[in-house]
Design a protein around this motif. Structure first.
Motif, PDB file in Angstrom:
ATOM      1  N   LEU A   1       0.293 -13.647  -0.369  1.00  0.00           N
ATOM      2  CA  LEU A   1       2.178 -13.693  -0.140  1.00  0.00           C
ATOM      3  C   LEU A   1       2.667 -14.664  -1.645  1.00  0.00           C
ATOM      4  O   LEU A   1       3.701 -13.118  -2.596  1.00  0.00           O
ATOM      5  CB  LEU A   1       2.765 -14.691   0.498  1.00  0.00           C
ATOM      6  N   LYS A   2       2.571 -14.962  -2.723  1.00  0.00           N
ATOM      7  CA  LYS A   2       2.347 -15.448  -4.038  1.00  0.00           C
ATOM      8  C   LYS A   2       2.875 -14.595  -4.450  1.00  0.00           C
ATOM      9  O   LYS A   2       2.873 -14.385  -5.592  1.00  0.00           O
ATOM     10  CB  LYS A   2       1.961 -16.747  -4.300  1.00  0.00           C
ATOM     11  N   GLN A   3       1.274 -13.869  -4.542  1.00  0.00           N
ATOM     12  CA  GLN A   3       0.449 -12.721  -5.518  1.00  0.00           C
ATOM     13  C   GLN A   3       1.649 -11.541  -5.598  1.00  0.00           C
ATOM     14  O   GLN A   3       1.491 -11.176  -6.246  1.00  0.00           O
ATOM     15  CB  GLN A   3      -0.602 -12.396  -4.985  1.00  0.00           C
ATOM     16  N   ALA A   4       2.329 -11.235  -3.999  1.00  0.00           N
ATOM     17  CA  ALA A   4       3.202 -10.631  -3.969  1.00  0.00           C
ATOM     18  C   ALA A   4       4.497 -10.386  -4.596  1.00  0.00           C
ATOM     19  O   ALA A   4       4.896  -9.957  -5.582  1.00  0.00           O
ATOM     20  CB  ALA A   4       3.164  -9.847  -2.521  1.00  0.00           C
ATOM     21  N   ILE A   5       4.675 -11.191  -4.752  1.00  0.00           N
ATOM     22  CA  ILE A   5       5.629 -11.938  -5.396  1.00  0.00           C
ATOM     23  C   ILE A   5       5.663 -12.029  -6.666  1.00  0.00           C
ATOM     24  O   ILE A   5       7.065 -11.348  -7.611  1.00  0.00           O
ATOM     25  CB  ILE A   5       6.244 -12.737  -5.289  1.00  0.00           C
ATOM     26  N   GLU A   6       4.818 -12.523  -7.434  1.00  0.00           N
ATOM     27  CA  GLU A   6       4.419 -12.777  -8.398  1.00  0.00           C
ATOM     28  C   GLU A   6       4.374 -10.969  -9.405  1.00  0.00           C
ATOM     29  O   GLU A   6       5.017 -11.263 -10.235  1.00  0.00           O
ATOM     30  CB  GLU A   6       3.427 -13.816  -9.237  1.00  0.00           C
ATOM     31  N   LYS A   7       4.394 -10.151  -8.216  1.00  0.00           N
ATOM     32  CA  LYS A   7       4.140  -8.526  -8.789  1.00  0.00           C
ATOM     33  C   LYS A   7       4.889  -7.941  -8.709  1.00  0.00           C
ATOM     34  O   LYS A   7       5.554  -7.218  -9.805  1.00  0.00           O
ATOM     35  CB  LYS A   7       2.309  -7.858  -8.341  1.00  0.00           C
ATOM     36  N   LYS A   8       5.553  -8.047  -7.424  1.00  0.00           N
ATOM     37  CA  LYS A   8       6.493  -7.236  -7.055  1.00  0.00           C
ATOM     38  C   LYS A   8       7.934  -7.957  -6.843  1.00  0.00           C
ATOM     39  O   LYS A   8       9.155  -7.215  -6.289  1.00  0.00           O
ATOM     40  CB  LYS A   8       6.179  -6.438  -6.740  1.00  0.00           C
ATOM     41  N   GLY A   9       8.358  -9.043  -6.525  1.00  0.00           N
ATOM     42  CA  GLY A   9       9.125  -9.407  -5.933  1.00  0.00           C
ATOM     43  C   GLY A   9       9.692  -9.816  -5.294  1.00  0.00           C
ATOM     44  O   GLY A   9       8.144  -9.533  -4.003  1.00  0.00           O
ATOM     45  N   VAL A  10      10.469 -10.176  -5.167  1.00  0.00           N
ATOM     46  CA  VAL A  10      11.024 -10.853  -2.906  1.00  0.00           C
ATOM     47  C   VAL A  10      10.317  -9.504  -2.488  1.00  0.00           C
ATOM     48  O   VAL A  10      10.288  -9.203  -1.124  1.00  0.00           O
ATOM     49  CB  VAL A  10      12.131 -11.827  -3.124  1.00  0.00           C
ATOM     50  N   LEU A  11      11.547  -8.446  -2.909  1.00  0.00           N
ATOM     51  CA  LEU A  11      11.148  -7.168  -1.904  1.00  0.00           C
ATOM     52  C   LEU A  11      10.208  -6.600  -2.223  1.00  0.00           C
ATOM     53  O   LEU A  11       9.600  -6.029  -0.652  1.00  0.00           O
ATOM     54  CB  LEU A  11      11.591  -6.208  -2.822  1.00  0.00           C
ATOM     55  N   GLY A  12       8.225  -6.548  -3.445  1.00  0.00           N
ATOM     56  CA  GLY A  12       7.643  -6.232  -2.839  1.00  0.00           C
ATOM     57  C   GLY A  12       6.917  -7.199  -2.165  1.00  0.00           C
ATOM     58  O   GLY A  12       6.142  -7.121  -0.802  1.00  0.00           O
ATOM     59  N   ALA A  13       7.359  -8.364  -2.151  1.00  0.00           N
ATOM     60  CA  ALA A  13       6.517  -9.561  -0.213  1.00  0.00           C
ATOM     61  C   ALA A  13       7.291  -9.502   0.861  1.00  0.00           C
ATOM     62  O   ALA A  13       6.232  -9.248   2.331  1.00  0.00           O
ATOM     63  CB  ALA A  13       7.360 -10.750  -0.655  1.00  0.00           C
ATOM     64  N   ILE A  14       7.993  -8.907   0.929  1.00  0.00           N
ATOM     65  CA  ILE A  14       8.505  -7.735   1.962  1.00  0.00           C
ATOM     66  C   ILE A  14       7.930  -6.779   2.674  1.00  0.00           C
ATOM     67  O   ILE A  14       7.472  -6.797   4.080  1.00  0.00           O
ATOM     68  CB  ILE A  14      10.466  -7.583   2.161  1.00  0.00           C
ATOM     69  N   THR A  15       7.854  -6.170   1.512  1.00  0.00           N
ATOM     70  CA  THR A  15       6.718  -5.196   1.529  1.00  0.00           C
ATOM     71  C   THR A  15       5.328  -5.270   2.294  1.00  0.00           C
ATOM     72  O   THR A  15       4.480  -5.079   3.436  1.00  0.00           O
ATOM     73  CB  THR A  15       6.847  -4.090   0.923  1.00  0.00           C
ATOM     74  N   PHE A  16       4.853  -6.102   1.241  1.00  0.00           N
ATOM     75  CA  PHE A  16       3.272  -7.053   1.863  1.00  0.00           C
ATOM     76  C   PHE A  16       3.714  -7.493   3.034  1.00  0.00           C
ATOM     77  O   PHE A  16       2.395  -6.513   4.244  1.00  0.00           O
ATOM     78  CB  PHE A  16       3.090  -8.309   0.917  1.00  0.00           C
ATOM     79  N   CYS A  17       4.553  -8.520   4.096  1.00  0.00           N
ATOM     80  CA  CYS A  17       4.224  -8.993   5.044  1.00  0.00           C
ATOM     81  C   CYS A  17       4.360  -7.737   6.104  1.00  0.00           C
ATOM     82  O   CYS A  17       4.133  -7.671   7.229  1.00  0.00           O
ATOM     83  CB  CYS A  17       5.047 -10.040   5.319  1.00  0.00           C
ATOM     84  N   ASN A  18       4.960  -6.576   5.993  1.00  0.00           N
ATOM     85  CA  ASN A  18       5.544  -5.348   6.822  1.00  0.00           C
ATOM     86  C   ASN A  18       3.498  -4.645   6.465  1.00  0.00           C
ATOM     87  O   ASN A  18       3.688  -4.652   8.094  1.00  0.00           O
ATOM     88  CB  ASN A  18       6.100  -4.218   6.194  1.00  0.00           C
ATOM     89  N   THR A  19       3.261  -4.271   5.843  1.00  0.00           N
ATOM     90  CA  THR A  19       1.752  -3.559   5.813  1.00  0.00           C
ATOM     91  C   THR A  19       0.472  -4.358   6.114  1.00  0.00           C
ATOM     92  O   THR A  19      -0.177  -4.031   6.383  1.00  0.00           O
ATOM     93  CB  THR A  19       1.220  -2.964   4.599  1.00  0.00           C
ATOM     94  N   ALA A  20       0.776  -6.037   5.366  1.00  0.00           N
ATOM     95  CA  ALA A  20      -0.778  -6.799   5.362  1.00  0.00           C
ATOM     96  C   ALA A  20      -0.635  -8.194   5.924  1.00  0.00           C
ATOM     97  O   ALA A  20      -1.670  -7.790   6.438  1.00  0.00           O
ATOM     98  CB  ALA A  20      -0.884  -7.078   3.520  1.00  0.00           C
TER      99      ALA A  20
END
Length: 200
Positions: free
Chosen positions: A60-79
């Motif tokens: 989750l931290k990696q997703a936020i660092e790469k794509k911000g909070v919106l990227g983290a939401i997508t990460f949680c949804n798919t991964a």
């Protein structure tokens, strides 16, 4: 003389048969020793819950660092569920995240689990220490629960809308999770449970 010898042999055979090791009883004893205790279930469950939380948190931290909070939401949804499933495969135990206010409806807690969340929440709000639980299942083994406590990182997507959760983030959440209930949390609140089935 013949009768006396015959009698001795019969006595010998009788004693031998009755003193012969009972392999069936040994198997029963072995099975009894293999039945897991509540303490063992708690230790195993906690190890798995901590490891699973670390894997999710790291990604989750990696997703936020790469794509911000919106990227983290997508990460949680798919991964997120896929990662949890991979941990379940690795540890050979069923692993789930459950909540009384789920984002993904697949994570809906049962009524009994909702009561457990409420009890944990009450204890935490009153400043009491909280610890994992393990309940014996009817078919053997235990169901292990560990509370998931919100922190500052969680509030980016699970905090109060308009405060920690901005409107753009909330719009993305609603687009991916139309029935979302998982906002409005503050730090140090029970957000759900790790639920792990520990088999014998």
């Amino acid at each position: 003389m013949f009768h006396r010898k015959t009698l001795y042999w019969l006595l010998f055979l009788t004693v031998f048969v009755h003193c012969k090791p009972n392999t069936e009883n040994k198997e029963v004893v072995k099975e009894q020793k293999e039945v897991i205790s509540q303490e063992e279930a708690l230790a195993i469950g906690q190890d798995i819950a901590v490891a699973s939380q670390q894997v999710l948190g790291k990604n989750l931290k990696q997703a936020i660092e790469k794509k911000g909070v919106l990227g983290a939401i997508t990460f949680c949804n798919t991964a997120a569920i896929r990662l949890t499933d991979s941990m379940a495969t690795a540890y050979k135990h069923s692993i789930k995240r459950l909540s009384d206010k789920p984002r993904n409806q697949m994570n809906q807690a049962s009524r009994a689990e909702e009561k457990l969340i409420a009890a944990y929440s009450k204890d935490l709000a009153e400043g009491k220490s909280i610890s994992p639980s393990a309940f014996k299942k009817e078919n053997g083994g235990y169901r292990f629960y560990q509370p998931i406590v919100s922190n500052k990182l969680c509030l980016n997507c699970h905090g109060v809308v308009g405060q920690q959760v901005n409107e753009k983030t909330f719009a993305q959440i609603k687009a991916l999770y139309p029935n979302d209930k998982a906002t409005g949390y503050a730090a140090n609140q029970i957000r759900g449970l790790w639920a792990i089935d520990i088999e014998n």
